[in-house]
Write an enzyme that holds these catalytic residues in place. Structure first.
Site, short mmCIF file in Angstrom:
data_model
loop_
_atom_site.label_atom_id
_atom_site.label_comp_id
_atom_site.label_asym_id
_atom_site.label_seq_id
_atom_site.Cartn_x
_atom_site.Cartn_y
_atom_site.Cartn_z
N ARG A 21 0.84 -1.21 0.00
CA ARG A 21 0.00 0.00 0.00
C ARG A 21 0.86 1.25 0.00
NH1 ARG A 21 -5.29 -1.18 2.04
NH2 ARG A 21 -5.36 -3.31 2.80
N SER A 136 18.88 -6.25 24.50
CA SER A 136 18.12 -5.18 25.14
C SER A 136 18.83 -4.72 26.41
CB SER A 136 16.73 -5.74 25.46
OG SER A 136 15.94 -4.82 26.13
N SER A 187 14.30 7.26 31.89
CA SER A 187 13.25 8.06 32.50
C SER A 187 13.38 8.23 34.01
CB SER A 187 11.92 7.40 32.15
OG SER A 187 10.93 7.83 32.97
N HIS A 215 12.66 10.64 25.98
CA HIS A 215 12.89 11.70 26.98
C HIS A 215 13.90 12.73 26.50
CE1 HIS A 215 10.30 9.99 30.01
NE2 HIS A 215 10.73 8.80 29.58
N LYS A 246 5.73 14.22 25.07
CA LYS A 246 6.49 14.79 26.19
C LYS A 246 6.96 16.20 25.80
CE LYS A 246 7.44 10.09 27.76
NZ LYS A 246 6.19 9.88 28.53
N THR A 275 -5.27 0.22 13.75
CA THR A 275 -5.76 1.16 14.77
C THR A 275 -6.02 2.52 14.12
OG1 THR A 275 -5.35 2.04 16.98
CG2 THR A 275 -3.45 1.93 15.54
N THR A 361 8.13 0.45 39.82
CA THR A 361 8.69 1.35 38.80
C THR A 361 10.19 1.52 39.01
OG1 THR A 361 6.57 2.49 38.80
CG2 THR A 361 8.37 3.61 37.69
C1 LIG Z 1 11.55 5.40 27.64
C2 LIG Z 1 10.12 5.50 27.24
N1 LIG Z 1 9.76 5.02 26.03
C3 LIG Z 1 8.49 5.08 25.61
C4 LIG Z 1 7.51 5.63 26.39
C5 LIG Z 1 6.12 5.68 25.89
O1 LIG Z 1 5.86 6.95 25.32
P1 LIG Z 1 4.37 7.49 25.27
O2 LIG Z 1 4.10 8.12 26.58
O3 LIG Z 1 4.35 8.45 24.14
O4 LIG Z 1 3.49 6.30 25.03
C6 LIG Z 1 7.83 6.15 27.66
C7 LIG Z 1 6.77 6.76 28.49
O5 LIG Z 1 6.97 7.33 29.50
C8 LIG Z 1 9.17 6.08 28.09
O6 LIG Z 1 9.53 6.53 29.28
#
Ligand SMILES: Cc1ncc(COP(=O)(O)O)c(C=O)c1O
Length: 403
Positions: A21, A136, A187, A215, A246, A275, A361
Site C-alpha cells: 500500500r 536489550s 526516564s 525523553h 512529552k 488502529t 517502577t
Molecule cells: C523510555 C520511554 N519510552 C516510551 C515511552 C512511551 O511513550 P508514550 O508516553 O508516548 O506512550 C515512555 C513513556 O513514559 C518512556 O519513558
C-alpha cells in the site's frame, strides 16, 4: 548484514502479492464538522505541577494551540479511520516529513503513542527478520520489553549502559541478525547512555541499532533532535524512536530510519495497521511544536537554567538528588512509606504536586520524587519547592546529602 536489502526483498514479495500500500501524497480529508462547546469542568485545586513530562510547556504554546484549534476547525476531531483506510490526512504526511527531517532520516512513521511505536516496531522487526536476536539494555522501558516479547525473537539482556558487556554478548550471539535496543535518557534515573560507544559496538558487529529518544527529543541538540543530534550520531543509528507526548506537548509516537526500514514496519506492524490514526489536529499541533523547537532554542535554554537553579538550591539545602547530566531530577528518599507521605504533604500543605515513584517502577530502597523543572516554573516556585522539601526532610528525619 544488509538489512535494507532484506526489507526490500520482503516488500517486493508484498508487491508481487498485490498487498503493498502507498499513501496518496498530501492526501486531504477535511470536513466542516460541528464544533464542540468549550466547557470548563469542576473546580481545580491550585497546585504547581513538578512532575510533568510536558518538559518545555509546549502543550500551552500559542503556536501549538493555534495549530491544533485551526486544524480541528478544518479537519474535525478524529482521523476517521486507520492510516490505510481513509485515515491518512495531509497533516500526517507533513508531520512524518518534519520528523524525518528532524533526525536527518529518509522516512518517518507515526503511531498513536511512543509505547505503541516501540511495541509495534520491535515486535515487527523481531518477528519478521528470520533468526533475529534482540539485545536489550536491562533498564529498557516496558514498551520495548513488551515489543520484544511480542516478537518472540530470542532476547539477550546486557548490563545497563555497559557497552563492553554488549560487545561480549554480541560476540556470543555469533552470525545471526542482531538488533540492539536502548534508550538515550532513562526516564527514572535520568542517566544518559554512552551512545557513541554503543553505536561503535553495533557497527563492529553489523547489528541494527535501535534507540528510544522519548525523553530527549525536543530537549537536546541544536534543533531538538535529541541526544543523537547533540552528539552528531543520528546518521549512525538505524532507527530512532520518539514521542510527541512529552517535550512536544501533544500525543503520539514515531520511528524514523531508512526508507525501506520504515516501509517495512509500516507494511507489517499490526500496531500501525489496525488502529485509528492520530487526529489530524494532533499531527498539526505536533508539527507546529517541532518546527518551533527546531528554529528556537529559547525554551530549551530556559529549561536548562531552571534545572541548574533547582539543582544548586537542592545542593545548598543538602537534599540528595541524582547527578545524571539530564533534565530529570530524582530526589532520593529510599523508603516507600515516607516517599508517599512526603508527596501527600507536599500536595495538601504546600500546593505542590509531585508523584511518588515507588517499586515496581524503581527498585526497592530507591524510592524517589522525580522532579522535572520547566521554563514555566518561576524562581519563586523553585524557592517554594526547596523550602517545602527542607522542612519535610527535617520532619521525616531523612538523611542529608554529604557535602
Ligand atoms: C523510555 C520511554 N519510552 C516510551 C515511552 C512511551 O511513550 P508514550 O508516553 O508516548 O506512550 C515512555 C513513556 O513514559 C518512556 O519513558
Amino acid at each position: 548484514m544488509d538489512f535494507d536489502a532484506l526489507f526490500t526483498n520482503h516488500l517486493d514479495t508484498l508487491k508481487a502479492e498485490g498487498n503493498y500500500r502507498v499513501f496518496a501524497d498530501l492526501e486531504r480529508r477535511c470536513g466542516n464538522f460541528p464544533r464542540a462547546d468549550n466547557h470548563k469542568d469542576g473546580q481545580l485545586r491550585d497546585v504547581t505541577v513538578w512532575c510533568s513530562n510536558d518538559y518545555l510547556g509546549m502543550g500551552q504554546h500559542p503556536a501549538v494551540v493555534t495549530a491544533m484549534v485551526d486544524a480541528v476547525r478544518a479537519c474535525g476531531t478524529g482521523a476517521g479511520g486507520t492510516r490505510n483506510i481513509g485515515g491518512t490526512n495531509h497533516h500526517h504526511i507533513l508531520l512524518e516529513r518534519e520528523l524525518a527531517d528532524l533526525h536527518g532520516k529518509e522516512a518517518a512513521l507515526l503511531f498513536t503513542s511512543g509505547y505503541v511505536s516501540n511495541w509495534a516496531a520491535l515486535g515487527t522487526l523481531g518477528a519478521r527478520i528470520p533468526g533475529a536476536v534482540i539485545l536489550s539494555d536491562e533498564k529498557n522501558h516496558a514498551s520495548m520489553i513488551e515489543g520484544i516479547r511480542h516478537s518472540r525473537a530470542d532476547k539477550v539482556l546486557w548490563r545497563h549502559n555497559d557497552w563492553r558487556d554488549l560487545d561480549r554478548k554480541l560476540h556470543a550471539v555469533g552470525d545471526r541478525p542482531k538488533i540492539v535496543a536502548f534508550e538515550s535518557v532513562y526516564s527514572m534515573d535520568g542517566d544518559v547512555a554512552p551512545i557513541r560507544e554503543i553505536v561503535e559496538v553495533c557497527e563492529a558487529h553489523g547489528a541494527l541499532s535501535y534507540i528510544d529518544e522519548v525523553h530527549a527529543v525536543g530537549m537536546y541538540g541544536p534543533r531538538g533532535g535529541g541526544v543523537t543530534e547533540r552528539e552528531g550520531l543520528a546518521h549512525r543509528i538505524d532507527l530512532i524512536e520518539g514521542t510527541l507526548g512529552k517535550a512536544f506537548g501533544c500525543v503520539g509516537g514515531y520511528i524514523t530510519g531508512s526508507a525501506p526500514l520504515v516501509d517495512f514496519v509500516r507494511s507489517f506492524a499490526s500496531g500501525f495497521i489496525f488502529t485509528t490514526a492520530l487526529p489530524p489536529a494532533v499531527a498539526a499541533a505536533a508539527t507546529a511544536s517541532i518546527r518551533h523547537l527546531k528554529e528556537s532554542s529559547a525554551e530549551r535554554e530556559e529549561q536548562q537554567q531552571r534545572v541548574a537553579r533547582l539543582r544548586a538550591r537542592l545542593d545548598a539545602a543538602g537534599i540528595p538528588h541524582l547527578a545524571n547530566g539530564s533534565h530529570i531530577i530524582p530526589v532520593m528518599i529510599g523508603d516507600p512509606v515516607k516517599c508517599k507521605m512526603i508527596s501527600d504533604i507536599l500536595m495538601n500543605e504546600w500546593g505542590i504536586y509531585v508523584q511518588p515513584i515507588n517499586y515496581p517502577t524503581v527498585p526497592k530502597g530507591t524510592e524517589r520524587l522525580r522532579i522535572t523543572p520547566g521554563p514555566l516554573h518561576s524562581d519563586a516556585d523553585i524557592d517554594h519547592l526547596v523550602t517545602a522539601l527542607s522542612s519535610l526532610w527535617r520532619q521525616c528525619a531523612l538523611a542529608h546529602a554529604v557535602a
